[in-house]
Design a protein around this motif. Structure first.
Motif, PDB file in Angstrom:
ATOM      1  N   ASN A  99     -44.217 -25.593 -16.679  1.00 30.74           N
ATOM      2  CA  ASN A  99     -43.999 -24.773 -17.875  1.00 30.74           C
ATOM      3  C   ASN A  99     -42.530 -24.406 -18.066  1.00 30.74           C
ATOM      4  N   THR A 100     -41.631 -25.242 -17.523  1.00 32.39           N
ATOM      5  CA  THR A 100     -40.193 -24.968 -17.606  1.00 32.39           C
ATOM      6  C   THR A 100     -39.718 -24.807 -19.044  1.00 32.39           C
ATOM      7  N   PHE A 101     -40.251 -25.643 -19.958  1.00 32.40           N
ATOM      8  CA  PHE A 101     -39.767 -25.655 -21.338  1.00 32.40           C
ATOM      9  C   PHE A 101     -40.308 -24.496 -22.171  1.00 32.40           C
ATOM     10  N   SER A 102     -41.355 -23.834 -21.716  1.00 28.71           N
ATOM     11  CA  SER A 102     -41.999 -22.867 -22.613  1.00 28.71           C
ATOM     12  C   SER A 102     -42.503 -21.593 -21.930  1.00 28.71           C
ATOM     13  N   PRO A 103     -41.663 -20.957 -21.079  1.00 33.50           N
ATOM     14  CA  PRO A 103     -42.106 -19.670 -20.535  1.00 33.50           C
ATOM     15  C   PRO A 103     -42.286 -18.667 -21.668  1.00 33.50           C
ATOM     16  N   MET A 104     -43.252 -17.790 -21.548  1.00 34.55           N
ATOM     17  CA  MET A 104     -43.612 -16.795 -22.554  1.00 34.55           C
ATOM     18  C   MET A 104     -44.356 -17.417 -23.734  1.00 34.55           C
ATOM     19  N   VAL A 115     -45.700 -24.453 -12.374  1.00 36.95           N
ATOM     20  CA  VAL A 115     -44.377 -24.559 -11.749  1.00 36.95           C
ATOM     21  C   VAL A 115     -43.293 -24.372 -12.809  1.00 36.95           C
ATOM     22  N   HIS A 116     -42.164 -23.848 -12.367  1.00 39.41           N
ATOM     23  CA  HIS A 116     -41.022 -23.627 -13.248  1.00 39.41           C
ATOM     24  C   HIS A 116     -39.742 -24.084 -12.552  1.00 39.41           C
ATOM     25  N   SER A 117     -38.879 -24.761 -13.296  1.00 38.94           N
ATOM     26  CA  SER A 117     -37.483 -24.861 -12.892  1.00 38.94           C
ATOM     27  C   SER A 117     -36.831 -23.590 -13.430  1.00 38.94           C
ATOM     28  N   MET A 118     -36.578 -22.641 -12.548  1.00 38.28           N
ATOM     29  CA  MET A 118     -36.055 -21.344 -12.982  1.00 38.28           C
ATOM     30  C   MET A 118     -34.580 -21.401 -13.344  1.00 38.28           C
ATOM     31  N   SER A 119     -33.968 -22.573 -13.122  1.00 41.48           N
ATOM     32  CA  SER A 119     -32.571 -22.768 -13.500  1.00 41.48           C
ATOM     33  C   SER A 119     -32.394 -22.800 -15.015  1.00 41.48           C
ATOM     34  N   ASP A 145     -26.448 -20.972 -14.037  1.00 43.44           N
ATOM     35  CA  ASP A 145     -25.593 -20.713 -12.882  1.00 43.44           C
ATOM     36  C   ASP A 145     -26.344 -20.627 -11.560  1.00 43.44           C
ATOM     37  N   VAL A 146     -27.643 -20.887 -11.560  1.00 40.57           N
ATOM     38  CA  VAL A 146     -28.408 -20.884 -10.314  1.00 40.57           C
ATOM     39  C   VAL A 146     -29.313 -22.107 -10.266  1.00 40.57           C
ATOM     40  N   ILE A 147     -29.676 -22.495  -9.051  1.00 36.86           N
ATOM     41  CA  ILE A 147     -30.660 -23.564  -8.853  1.00 36.86           C
ATOM     42  C   ILE A 147     -31.844 -22.940  -8.131  1.00 36.86           C
ATOM     43  N   LEU A 173     -32.355 -13.471 -10.234  1.00 34.87           N
ATOM     44  CA  LEU A 173     -33.430 -13.862 -11.143  1.00 34.87           C
ATOM     45  C   LEU A 173     -34.340 -12.679 -11.459  1.00 34.87           C
ATOM     46  N   SER A 174     -34.596 -11.841 -10.473  1.00 34.56           N
ATOM     47  CA  SER A 174     -35.460 -10.676 -10.713  1.00 34.56           C
ATOM     48  C   SER A 174     -34.835  -9.721 -11.723  1.00 34.56           C
ATOM     49  N   GLU A 175     -33.504  -9.735 -11.817  1.00 36.95           N
ATOM     50  CA  GLU A 175     -32.809  -8.889 -12.779  1.00 36.95           C
ATOM     51  C   GLU A 175     -32.854  -9.466 -14.200  1.00 36.95           C
ATOM     52  N   ARG A 176     -33.122 -10.777 -14.317  1.00 32.25           N
ATOM     53  CA  ARG A 176     -33.121 -11.441 -15.625  1.00 32.25           C
ATOM     54  C   ARG A 176     -34.515 -11.563 -16.242  1.00 32.25           C
ATOM     55  N   ILE A 177     -35.532 -11.571 -15.411  1.00 31.47           N
ATOM     56  CA  ILE A 177     -36.897 -11.737 -15.915  1.00 31.47           C
ATOM     57  C   ILE A 177     -37.302 -10.644 -16.907  1.00 31.47           C
ATOM     58  N   PRO A 178     -36.896  -9.368 -16.734  1.00 32.68           N
ATOM     59  CA  PRO A 178     -37.321  -8.341 -17.693  1.00 32.68           C
ATOM     60  C   PRO A 178     -36.928  -8.602 -19.136  1.00 32.68           C
ATOM     61  N   HIS A 179     -35.820  -9.326 -19.373  1.00 27.93           N
ATOM     62  CA  HIS A 179     -35.437  -9.614 -20.760  1.00 27.93           C
ATOM     63  C   HIS A 179     -35.698 -11.065 -21.154  1.00 27.93           C
ATOM     64  N   LEU A 180     -36.519 -11.763 -20.362  1.00 21.51           N
ATOM     65  CA  LEU A 180     -36.877 -13.143 -20.711  1.00 21.51           C
ATOM     66  C   LEU A 180     -37.605 -13.200 -22.050  1.00 21.51           C
ATOM     67  N   GLY A 181     -38.517 -12.262 -22.280  1.00 19.29           N
ATOM     68  CA  GLY A 181     -39.273 -12.267 -23.534  1.00 19.29           C
ATOM     69  C   GLY A 181     -38.374 -12.133 -24.751  1.00 19.29           C
ATOM     70  N   LEU A 182     -37.385 -11.254 -24.687  1.00 19.90           N
ATOM     71  CA  LEU A 182     -36.447 -11.074 -25.803  1.00 19.90           C
ATOM     72  C   LEU A 182     -35.635 -12.339 -26.032  1.00 19.90           C
ATOM     73  N   ARG A 183     -35.191 -12.951 -24.946  1.00 17.03           N
ATOM     74  CA  ARG A 183     -34.391 -14.166 -25.068  1.00 17.03           C
ATOM     75  C   ARG A 183     -35.203 -15.309 -25.648  1.00 17.03           C
ATOM     76  N   MET A 184     -36.447 -15.478 -25.176  1.00 18.64           N
ATOM     77  CA  MET A 184     -37.288 -16.566 -25.668  1.00 18.64           C
ATOM     78  C   MET A 184     -37.605 -16.401 -27.152  1.00 18.64           C
ATOM     79  N   LYS A 185     -37.830 -15.175 -27.581  1.00 18.85           N
ATOM     80  CA  LYS A 185     -38.095 -14.942 -29.004  1.00 18.85           C
ATOM     81  C   LYS A 185     -36.913 -15.401 -29.853  1.00 18.85           C
TER      82      LYS A 185
END
Length: 227
Positions: free
Chosen positions: A6-11, A24-28, A36-38, A75-87
């Motif tokens: 689901n790398t291409f379409s989280p949320m 599975v996700h490529s969290m990069s 900036d992370v692998i 990554l744990s610091e970025r996940i909370p705003h993943l929904g806003l970014r994906m929108k």
């Protein structure tokens, strides 16, 4: 057992709710958002993950794919705003795809109603997150595709030429000669990958109208150079 990448379409999609056993996700990519992370993630039932961590036979114990603690924290610091970014990724991709189609460009994007799987994705997607942050523009030939990407990057600063995705800047690549270059011509044709197919991972920097004007300027220069 059904495993979904689901790398291409989280949320946008929640495969586990749709019956997938493992996701599975490529969290990069989108989950990181910063290129900036692998890192990667395997999400599944507790019984499966425990078996993978078995001290004697577990694949995680034998192969050692343990995430770096600093990367995990970032990554744990970025996940909370993943929904806003994906929108925002999805909103802009939908807007650009609609406008590109009106310009007469051949656009491939599942948010467009003429896409053969539009209604399928609509029935599966989580409401409010759109149809994904990637779209394709078919320029027919590799030469035209490279010319467009050149102007988008160097003349108008619309985006960057790169094979990755999920970055806050728009990233572009010619799939047939990069990410799918190992396929032969018949396989590419079956997959719908023409020599001039440009994949765009739409970013969200700048205003929508500012970035659209940059795209228009690049298209104009591309067409002028062709003529």
């Amino acid at each position: 057992m059904v495993v979904v990448d689901n790398t291409f379409s989280p949320m946008v999609l929640s495969p586990a709710r749709l019956g997938a056993d493992v996701v599975v996700h490529s969290m990069s990519k989108f989950i990181s958002g910063g290129a900036d992370v692998i890192a990667g993630a395997v999400c599944g039932p507790e019984s499966l993950l425990n078996s993978m961590m078995d001290l004697h036979q577990g694949s995680l114990m034998l192969l050692g794919p343990t995430m770096n603690a600093k990367v995990a924290f970032e990554l744990s610091e970025r996940i909370p705003h993943l929904g806003l970014r994906m929108k925002e990724h999805c909103l802009r991709a939908m807007e650009y795809a609609t406008r590109m189609k009106k310009m007469g460009l051949r656009v491939v994007y599942p948010g467009l109603e003429d896409h053969p799987q539009h209604h399928l994705l609509k029935s599966m997607a989580n409401k409010g997150y759109g149809f994904g942050g990637l779209l394709c523009v078919d320029m027919e030939s590799e030469e035209k595709a490279n010319r467009l990407m050149h102007h988008l990057q160097n003349s108008s600063q619309f985006g960057l030429i790169a094979v990755s995705l999920g970055y806050y800047e728009t990233l572009m690549s010619c799939s047939g000669s990069t990410t799918s270059s190992e396929l032969n011509s018949e396989e590419k044709a079956l997959a719908g990958i023409s020599p001039g197919l440009v994949r765009m991972s739409i970013g969200y920097t700048g205003t929508l109208e500012q970035k659209w004007s940059q795209f228009e300027r690049a298209i104009s220069r591309t067409m002028d150079s062709i003529l």
